[in-house]
Design an enzyme around this catalytic site. Sequence first.
Site, PDB file in Angstrom:
ATOM      1  N   ASP A  64     -39.638 -49.182  25.415  1.00 53.91           N
ATOM      2  CA  ASP A  64     -39.767 -49.080  26.867  1.00 53.91           C
ATOM      3  C   ASP A  64     -40.236 -50.449  27.338  1.00 53.91           C
ATOM      4  O   ASP A  64     -41.365 -50.859  27.037  1.00 53.91           O
ATOM      5  CB  ASP A  64     -40.777 -47.988  27.239  1.00 53.91           C
ATOM      6  CG  ASP A  64     -40.943 -47.860  28.753  1.00 53.91           C
ATOM      7  OD1 ASP A  64     -40.606 -48.815  29.499  1.00 53.91           O
ATOM      8  OD2 ASP A  64     -41.434 -46.804  29.195  1.00 53.91           O
ATOM      9  N   ASN A  91     -30.998 -56.399  28.629  1.00 53.46           N
ATOM     10  CA  ASN A  91     -30.049 -55.677  29.489  1.00 53.46           C
ATOM     11  C   ASN A  91     -30.709 -54.587  30.330  1.00 53.46           C
ATOM     12  O   ASN A  91     -30.236 -54.295  31.429  1.00 53.46           O
ATOM     13  CB  ASN A  91     -28.956 -55.053  28.602  1.00 53.46           C
ATOM     14  CG  ASN A  91     -28.171 -53.978  29.323  1.00 53.46           C
ATOM     15  OD1 ASN A  91     -27.262 -54.275  30.101  1.00 53.46           O
ATOM     16  ND2 ASN A  91     -28.526 -52.716  29.095  1.00 53.46           N
ATOM     17  N   TYR A 164     -34.126 -54.802  44.446  1.00 48.74           N
ATOM     18  CA  TYR A 164     -33.229 -55.110  43.320  1.00 48.74           C
ATOM     19  C   TYR A 164     -32.691 -56.539  43.373  1.00 48.74           C
ATOM     20  O   TYR A 164     -32.772 -57.276  42.380  1.00 48.74           O
ATOM     21  CB  TYR A 164     -32.059 -54.114  43.300  1.00 48.74           C
ATOM     22  CG  TYR A 164     -31.071 -54.393  42.193  1.00 48.74           C
ATOM     23  CD1 TYR A 164     -31.383 -54.104  40.867  1.00 48.74           C
ATOM     24  CD2 TYR A 164     -29.816 -54.955  42.465  1.00 48.74           C
ATOM     25  CE1 TYR A 164     -30.480 -54.363  39.845  1.00 48.74           C
ATOM     26  CE2 TYR A 164     -28.911 -55.213  41.453  1.00 48.74           C
ATOM     27  CZ  TYR A 164     -29.251 -54.910  40.137  1.00 48.74           C
ATOM     28  OH  TYR A 164     -28.358 -55.179  39.127  1.00 48.74           O
ATOM     29  N   LYS A 168     -33.296 -59.876  40.617  1.00 47.98           N
ATOM     30  CA  LYS A 168     -32.314 -60.646  39.839  1.00 47.98           C
ATOM     31  C   LYS A 168     -32.399 -62.141  40.184  1.00 47.98           C
ATOM     32  O   LYS A 168     -32.156 -62.985  39.315  1.00 47.98           O
ATOM     33  CB  LYS A 168     -30.904 -60.085  40.050  1.00 47.98           C
ATOM     34  CG  LYS A 168     -30.722 -58.652  39.530  1.00 47.98           C
ATOM     35  CD  LYS A 168     -30.995 -58.519  38.028  1.00 47.98           C
ATOM     36  CE  LYS A 168     -30.568 -57.149  37.485  1.00 47.98           C
ATOM     37  NZ  LYS A 168     -30.811 -56.983  36.037  1.00 47.98           N
ATOM     38  N   THR A 199     -20.913 -47.330  35.733  1.00 46.63           N
ATOM     39  CA  THR A 199     -21.980 -46.794  34.866  1.00 46.63           C
ATOM     40  C   THR A 199     -22.790 -45.808  35.714  1.00 46.63           C
ATOM     41  O   THR A 199     -22.543 -45.660  36.916  1.00 46.63           O
ATOM     42  CB  THR A 199     -22.938 -47.914  34.387  1.00 46.63           C
ATOM     43  OG1 THR A 199     -23.590 -48.458  35.549  1.00 46.63           O
ATOM     44  CG2 THR A 199     -22.210 -49.016  33.640  1.00 46.63           C
TER      45      THR A 199
HETATM   46  P1  NAP Z   1     -27.302 -47.890  33.343  1.00 43.90           P
HETATM   47  O1  NAP Z   1     -26.061 -47.234  32.836  1.00 43.90           O
HETATM   48  O2  NAP Z   1     -28.170 -47.192  34.312  1.00 43.90           O
HETATM   49  O3  NAP Z   1     -28.156 -48.325  32.048  1.00 43.90           O
HETATM   50  C1  NAP Z   1     -29.426 -48.899  32.198  1.00 43.90           C
HETATM   51  C2  NAP Z   1     -30.076 -48.936  30.839  1.00 43.90           C
HETATM   52  O4  NAP Z   1     -31.387 -49.509  30.981  1.00 43.90           O
HETATM   53  C3  NAP Z   1     -30.267 -47.546  30.227  1.00 43.90           C
HETATM   54  O5  NAP Z   1     -30.087 -47.622  28.840  1.00 43.90           O
HETATM   55  C4  NAP Z   1     -31.710 -47.240  30.562  1.00 43.90           C
HETATM   56  O6  NAP Z   1     -32.310 -46.314  29.682  1.00 43.90           O
HETATM   57  C5  NAP Z   1     -32.292 -48.625  30.362  1.00 43.90           C
HETATM   58  N1  NAP Z   1     -33.641 -48.739  30.909  1.00 43.90           N
HETATM   59  C6  NAP Z   1     -34.055 -48.596  32.195  1.00 43.90           C
HETATM   60  N2  NAP Z   1     -35.393 -48.734  32.269  1.00 43.90           N
HETATM   61  C7  NAP Z   1     -35.825 -48.979  31.000  1.00 43.90           C
HETATM   62  C8  NAP Z   1     -37.093 -49.193  30.416  1.00 43.90           C
HETATM   63  N3  NAP Z   1     -38.224 -49.179  31.148  1.00 43.90           N
HETATM   64  N4  NAP Z   1     -37.168 -49.434  29.085  1.00 43.90           N
HETATM   65  C9  NAP Z   1     -36.052 -49.436  28.331  1.00 43.90           C
HETATM   66  N5  NAP Z   1     -34.829 -49.196  28.810  1.00 43.90           N
HETATM   67  C10 NAP Z   1     -34.726 -48.979  30.136  1.00 43.90           C
HETATM   68  O7  NAP Z   1     -26.978 -49.291  34.039  1.00 43.90           O
HETATM   69  P2  NAP Z   1     -25.933 -50.473  33.716  1.00 43.90           P
HETATM   70  O8  NAP Z   1     -24.984 -50.542  34.841  1.00 43.90           O
HETATM   71  O9  NAP Z   1     -25.433 -50.350  32.316  1.00 43.90           O
HETATM   72  O10 NAP Z   1     -26.914 -51.718  33.870  1.00 43.90           O
HETATM   73  C11 NAP Z   1     -27.300 -52.542  32.786  1.00 43.90           C
HETATM   74  C12 NAP Z   1     -27.738 -53.876  33.340  1.00 43.90           C
HETATM   75  O11 NAP Z   1     -26.642 -54.472  34.063  1.00 43.90           O
HETATM   76  C13 NAP Z   1     -28.893 -53.809  34.349  1.00 43.90           C
HETATM   77  O12 NAP Z   1     -29.780 -54.890  34.119  1.00 43.90           O
HETATM   78  C14 NAP Z   1     -28.210 -53.951  35.693  1.00 43.90           C
HETATM   79  O13 NAP Z   1     -29.071 -54.491  36.664  1.00 43.90           O
HETATM   80  C15 NAP Z   1     -27.086 -54.909  35.325  1.00 43.90           C
HETATM   81  N6  NAP Z   1     -25.963 -54.905  36.257  1.00 43.90           N
HETATM   82  C16 NAP Z   1     -25.179 -53.811  36.413  1.00 43.90           C
HETATM   83  C17 NAP Z   1     -24.094 -53.870  37.292  1.00 43.90           C
HETATM   84  C18 NAP Z   1     -23.170 -52.702  37.486  1.00 43.90           C
HETATM   85  O14 NAP Z   1     -22.236 -52.822  38.323  1.00 43.90           O
HETATM   86  N7  NAP Z   1     -23.324 -51.597  36.767  1.00 43.90           N
HETATM   87  C19 NAP Z   1     -23.821 -55.048  38.016  1.00 43.90           C
HETATM   88  C20 NAP Z   1     -24.659 -56.154  37.838  1.00 43.90           C
HETATM   89  C21 NAP Z   1     -25.719 -56.069  36.944  1.00 43.90           C
HETATM   90  P3  NAP Z   1     -32.428 -44.722  30.050  1.00 43.90           P
HETATM   91  O15 NAP Z   1     -31.108 -44.105  29.668  1.00 43.90           O
HETATM   92  O16 NAP Z   1     -33.572 -44.283  29.205  1.00 43.90           O
HETATM   93  O17 NAP Z   1     -32.706 -44.630  31.521  1.00 43.90           O
END
Ligand code: NAP
Length: 241
Positions: A64, A91, A164, A168, A199
């Site tokens: 975490d 990530n 948010y 970043k 996602t």
């Molecule tokens: P996601 O599917 O919601 O996955 C987020 C991941 O982070 C999950 O595995 C979640 O675990 C984990 N997490 C959150 N809080 C945590 C904590 N305190 N300790 C450990 N793990 C934690 O989101 P995603 O879209 O894959 O996003 C991944 C990264 O990409 C993020 O940094 C996000 O800001 C960035 N991003 C995403 C997008 C997009 O369009 N999706 C665009 C730009 C940047 P749990 O399953 O336990 O919650």
Amino acid sequence: MDRVNDTKIALVTGANKGIGFAIAQGLGALGFTVAVGARDEARRTEAVDRLRAAGSDAFGVALDVTSDESVAAAASTVEQTVGRLDVLVNNAGIGGRIDGGAQDPVTLDLDVVRTVLDTNVFGVVRVTNAMLPLLRRAAAPRIVNISSNMGSLTLRTGPILAAYAPSKSMLNSVTVQYARALAETNILVNAACPGYVATDFTGFNAPRTPEQGAAIALRLATLPDDGPRGGFFDDAGVVAW
Ligand code: NAP
């Protein structure tokens, strides 16, 4: 699967789903042993099983990123299991609550800001500093921070999200600070924007696949020694700060 000494080892935070899982999958396919950082035991085990079923060498790391104790324990787990780290992908990230104008700047909920910063920025610092001793043992260490073009002060893109997006921007700034502090080492630190990816984070309502989102992270995780330091990149190249 037997681990040989020259097998590279990568830790991905938030690797149980979404872009993090795709990065873990991609690194596994490249021959890395993947440490699957995830806070929930059931989700972590399921992700490790899926990676192993796909032929990757993977192991779970309880992590975490908001907890000093959890991060310290995760570093111990990695040290005891594999003894070093070649790649760290920060990530794990959250968007934060938006109800009731919580991320409208004129009604901004500072508790939401604190919560988002604790994961998206302080979490990266906690994990990076805990893992640096293990990274320093590798021949060509790489750190990749998963950022977003929403943090770009130049592009001003995406919805207005006043917790948010600044998280970043700060992550980008912190990335540059690390790159400067580590300029005399072999550790390359860069930030990546995955694009707009389907996602949980986006309600699966976005055009790119997690595999497409993972591609830039894989490139930055496998940079040559003369690769960039302290940059911000997406698939198309440099992203404006
Ligand atoms: P996601 O599917 O919601 O996955 C987020 C991941 O982070 C999950 O595995 C979640 O675990 C984990 N997490 C959150 N809080 C945590 C904590 N305190 N300790 C450990 N793990 C934690 O989101 P995603 O879209 O894959 O996003 C991944 C990264 O990409 C993020 O940094 C996000 O800001 C960035 N991003 C995403 C997008 C997009 O369009 N999706 C665009 C730009 C940047 P749990 O399953 O336990 O919650």
